[in-house]
Design a protein around this motif. Structure first.
Motif, PDB file in Angstrom:
ATOM      1  N   ASN A  14      25.149  20.786  26.470  1.00  0.00           N
ATOM      2  CA  ASN A  14      25.952  20.758  27.691  1.00  0.00           C
ATOM      3  C   ASN A  14      25.198  20.092  28.838  1.00  0.00           C
ATOM      4  N   VAL A  15      23.929  20.417  28.986  1.00  0.00           N
ATOM      5  CA  VAL A  15      23.115  19.817  30.055  1.00  0.00           C
ATOM      6  C   VAL A  15      22.995  18.307  29.841  1.00  0.00           C
ATOM      7  N   LEU A  16      22.751  17.891  28.608  1.00  0.00           N
ATOM      8  CA  LEU A  16      22.630  16.460  28.328  1.00  0.00           C
ATOM      9  C   LEU A  16      23.954  15.730  28.535  1.00  0.00           C
ATOM     10  N   SER A  17      25.064  16.354  28.134  1.00  0.00           N
ATOM     11  CA  SER A  17      26.382  15.730  28.330  1.00  0.00           C
ATOM     12  C   SER A  17      26.685  15.549  29.803  1.00  0.00           C
ATOM     13  N   LEU A  18      26.527  16.607  30.576  1.00  0.00           N
ATOM     14  CA  LEU A  18      26.828  16.522  32.004  1.00  0.00           C
ATOM     15  C   LEU A  18      25.853  15.606  32.739  1.00  0.00           C
ATOM     16  N   GLY A  19      24.603  15.623  32.326  1.00  0.00           N
ATOM     17  CA  GLY A  19      23.617  14.721  32.922  1.00  0.00           C
ATOM     18  C   GLY A  19      23.933  13.264  32.620  1.00  0.00           C
ATOM     19  N   SER A  20      24.379  12.991  31.396  1.00  0.00           N
ATOM     20  CA  SER A  20      24.747  11.621  31.020  1.00  0.00           C
ATOM     21  C   SER A  20      25.939  11.132  31.823  1.00  0.00           C
ATOM     22  N   ASN A  25      28.112   7.696  36.154  1.00  0.00           N
ATOM     23  CA  ASN A  25      28.792   7.681  37.452  1.00  0.00           C
ATOM     24  C   ASN A  25      27.975   6.985  38.532  1.00  0.00           C
ATOM     25  N   TYR A  26      26.664   6.962  38.410  1.00  0.00           N
ATOM     26  CA  TYR A  26      25.829   6.296  39.406  1.00  0.00           C
ATOM     27  C   TYR A  26      25.556   4.835  39.056  1.00  0.00           C
ATOM     28  N   ILE A  27      25.410   4.521  37.779  1.00  0.00           N
ATOM     29  CA  ILE A  27      25.035   3.161  37.393  1.00  0.00           C
ATOM     30  C   ILE A  27      26.206   2.182  37.483  1.00  0.00           C
ATOM     31  N   LEU A  28      27.383   2.551  36.973  1.00  0.00           N
ATOM     32  CA  LEU A  28      28.503   1.607  36.986  1.00  0.00           C
ATOM     33  C   LEU A  28      28.927   1.173  38.389  1.00  0.00           C
ATOM     34  N   PHE A 136      44.308  16.076  32.627  1.00  0.00           N
ATOM     35  CA  PHE A 136      43.137  16.271  31.769  1.00  0.00           C
ATOM     36  C   PHE A 136      42.449  17.596  32.108  1.00  0.00           C
ATOM     37  N   PRO A 137      42.373  18.499  31.142  1.00  0.00           N
ATOM     38  CA  PRO A 137      41.841  19.843  31.415  1.00  0.00           C
ATOM     39  C   PRO A 137      40.318  19.934  31.308  1.00  0.00           C
ATOM     40  N   ILE A 138      39.634  19.358  32.266  1.00  0.00           N
ATOM     41  CA  ILE A 138      38.173  19.416  32.297  1.00  0.00           C
ATOM     42  C   ILE A 138      37.716  20.877  32.264  1.00  0.00           C
ATOM     43  N   TRP A 139      38.381  21.687  33.050  1.00  0.00           N
ATOM     44  CA  TRP A 139      38.045  23.107  33.180  1.00  0.00           C
ATOM     45  C   TRP A 139      38.142  23.834  31.837  1.00  0.00           C
ATOM     46  N   LEU A 140      39.069  23.427  30.988  1.00  0.00           N
ATOM     47  CA  LEU A 140      39.208  24.063  29.667  1.00  0.00           C
ATOM     48  C   LEU A 140      37.992  23.758  28.801  1.00  0.00           C
ATOM     49  N   PHE A 141      37.605  22.490  28.750  1.00  0.00           N
ATOM     50  CA  PHE A 141      36.466  22.098  27.922  1.00  0.00           C
ATOM     51  C   PHE A 141      35.165  22.710  28.427  1.00  0.00           C
ATOM     52  N   ILE A 149      33.348  16.598  24.675  1.00  0.00           N
ATOM     53  CA  ILE A 149      34.687  16.001  24.746  1.00  0.00           C
ATOM     54  C   ILE A 149      34.909  15.420  26.136  1.00  0.00           C
ATOM     55  N   TYR A 150      34.550  16.173  27.148  1.00  0.00           N
ATOM     56  CA  TYR A 150      34.661  15.685  28.522  1.00  0.00           C
ATOM     57  C   TYR A 150      33.766  14.468  28.728  1.00  0.00           C
ATOM     58  N   TYR A 151      32.579  14.499  28.167  1.00  0.00           N
ATOM     59  CA  TYR A 151      31.643  13.381  28.288  1.00  0.00           C
ATOM     60  C   TYR A 151      32.256  12.100  27.715  1.00  0.00           C
ATOM     61  N   ILE A 152      32.835  12.193  26.526  1.00  0.00           N
ATOM     62  CA  ILE A 152      33.450  11.022  25.892  1.00  0.00           C
ATOM     63  C   ILE A 152      34.596  10.498  26.753  1.00  0.00           C
ATOM     64  N   TYR A 153      35.451  11.414  27.218  1.00  0.00           N
ATOM     65  CA  TYR A 153      36.574  11.023  28.078  1.00  0.00           C
ATOM     66  C   TYR A 153      36.081  10.363  29.358  1.00  0.00           C
TER      67      TYR A 153
END
Length: 171
Positions: A14-20, A25-28, A136-141, A149-153
Motif C-alpha cells: 500500500n505504501v509503495l502504491s500510494l508513493g508511486s 502526479n509530480y513528474i508528469l 470511481f470508488p477510490i475510497w472502496l479500494f 487497483i487504484y494505482y493502476i487506474y
C-alpha cells in the motif's frame, strides 16, 4: 529488514502504491506544463488553469469527505460483504446526486458569467473529470486495502490526460 507476515507485506504494498502515485502526479506535470505554456500561450494556458480550478472545486463538493468517512466504514466492515455493498450503494447515490447538483451549478456559472460562458465547451469537457471521479470508488479500494487497483487506474488516467493534452495542443 525482511517483512514476513501478511499484514506487513500488505502495508508495504500500500505504501509503495500510494508513493508511486505521488511520483507520477509530480513528474508528469513537470513534463506537461512547460509544453502547454509554450504551445497554448500564456492567455490560453491561464484559461485552462482557471477551468481546472473551477472543476477542482466541483470535485471537492462531490467528494464531500467520502474519501475519509467511507474508507473508514468500509475498512471496519471489510469482511461483511452485505455491509460493504450497502456503504457502496449509499455513497455512490449521494455522489451522483452531488454531481448532478454540481452540473447545474456549472451551467449557472456558464449562463451568468460572460467570460465562463464564452468558453463553455472547455468547462463542459473538463466537467467529465468530475463525473469520472464521482464514479470511481477510490475510497472502496483503500478501505479493502486494494490500493494497487487504484494505482493502476490513477497511473493510466494521469498518462491518458497527459497524452490527450499534448495531442489536442498539436492540432
Amino acid at each position: 529488514m525482511l517483512i514476513t507476515n501478511r499484514d506487513g507485506k500488505r502495508f508495504l504494498e500500500n505504501v509503495l502504491s500510494l508513493g508511486s502515485i505521488q511520483v507520477v502526479n509530480y513528474i508528469l506535470p513537470l513534463l506537461t506544463v512547460p509544453y502547454l505554456v509554450r504551445v497554448l500561450g500564456v492567455d490560453y494556458f491561464g484559461l485552462l488553469a482557471f477551468s481546472t480550478v473551477i472543476i477542482n472545486y466541483l470535485m471537492l463538493i462531490t467528494d464531500y469527505g467520502f474519501n475519509l468517512t467511507a474508507t473508514k466504514e468500509v475498512s471496519i466492515n471489510r469482511f461483511d460483504n452485505n455491509k460493504v455493498s450497502e456503504i457502496f450503494s449509499s455513497v455512490l447515490i449521494v455522489k451522483m446526486l452531488l454531481t448532478v447538483l454540481c452540473f447545474f451549478l456549472l451551467l449557472t456559472l456558464i449562463l451568468t458569467i460572460g467570460k465562463i460562458g464564452d468558453h463553455s465547451v472547455l468547462y463542459l469537457i473538463t466537467f467529465l473529470s468530475v463525473i469520472g471521479q464521482s464514479l470511481f470508488p477510490i475510497w472502496l479500494f483503500q478501505g479493502i486495502e486494494k490500493n494497487e487497483i487504484y494505482y493502476i487506474y490513477k497511473c493510466f488516467y494521469t498518462c491518458f490526460i497527459h497524452n490527450v493534452s499534448i495531442c489536442f495542443c498539436k492540432t
